[in-house]
Enzyme design. Structure first.
Site, PDB file in Angstrom:
ATOM      1  N   GLY A 181      25.741  19.693  -8.572  1.00  0.00           N
ATOM      2  CA  GLY A 181      24.966  19.808  -9.332  1.00  0.00           C
ATOM      3  C   GLY A 181      24.676  18.793 -10.183  1.00  0.00           C
ATOM      4  N   SER A 182      23.874  18.279 -10.538  1.00  0.00           N
ATOM      5  CA  SER A 182      23.710  16.928 -11.581  1.00  0.00           C
ATOM      6  C   SER A 182      22.382  16.423 -11.698  1.00  0.00           C
ATOM      7  CB  SER A 182      24.571  15.877 -10.858  1.00  0.00           C
ATOM      8  OG  SER A 182      24.632  15.838  -9.471  1.00  0.00           O
TER       9      SER A 182
END
Length: 212
Positions: A181-182
């Site tokens: 996640g980013s």
């Protein structure tokens, strides 16, 4: 297909999941089933997360491809020292459910490469662009310059970027990943026209995000 960037994590997860499953053999039937199923779920998620499907660009030629899978959360004009004045910023948020392998948006040579340590704010917080851990990358071709950043998020705390200065790169090819996640922020120069809007979905190496 699995990404080689996830081999060490998959190996560690396999060992951990195997230990859980073996431990379950010494428990009563119900507990044993729960532990074995939990081990299978953990291992299954690891293999699924590090998937790396083949991609074919939707268009070729004077286009800029998405560097990441995800959802567009910001499109705005801004000046930038690498791309010049009146450039356009496009931000792509990657949830833990997206493919996390990143791809080169435009062919050229690596002219800027700099790692910045930082905090781990939520990736959808636009302050994360400048305050979070990130890897900045600048590509220059005969026709244009583009600049983009792999940005760690609250969950993602591991950036993989094996690129080297002056390395020749090709649009659509794999170059690294951000784990769990980013976001990826890409800045395109004046004269390029965004082909995506806020809320739109992108697929790395496939979706055209701008034309020039």
């Amino acid at each position: 297909m699995l990404t080689p960037y996830g081999r060490s994590t998959i190996l560690k997860t396999t060992i951990f999941a195997s230990a859980i499953a073996v431990t379950g053999l010494f428990f009563p039937p119900v507990s044993r089933a729960v532990l074995i199923l939990s081990a299978a779920a953990i291992l299954g998620f690891a293999f699924w997360f590090f998937r790396d499907p083949e991609r074919t660009p939707a268009e070729t030629g004077r286009v800029i491809l998405a560097p990441a899978d995800g959802r567009v959360i910001l499109v705005e004009e801004r000046d930038h020292p690498f791309t010049g004045s009146r450039s356009t910023l496009i931000s792509i948020f990657m949830s833990p459910l997206n493919v996390h392998v990143n791809r080169i948006p435009q062919s050229g040579r690596i002219r800027h490469l700099q790692y910045h340590p930082g905090s781990f704010k939520m990736a959808f917080d636009h302050k994360s662009m400048e305050e979070n851990e990130r890897m900045d990358i600048g590509i220059e071709s005969d026709s244009l310059k583009i600049f983009f950043s792999q940005v760690s998020g609250f969950i993602a705390r591991r950036i993989v970027c094996p690129l080297r200065m002056d390395e020749a790169v090709e649009a659509g090819k794999r170059f690294g990943m951000i784990k769990f996640g980013s976001r990826v922020d890409i800045i395109i120069p004046q004269g390029s026209t965004p082909a995506v809007t806020i809320g739109g979905k992108t697929r790395a190496g496939e979706t055209v995000i701008a034309r020039w």
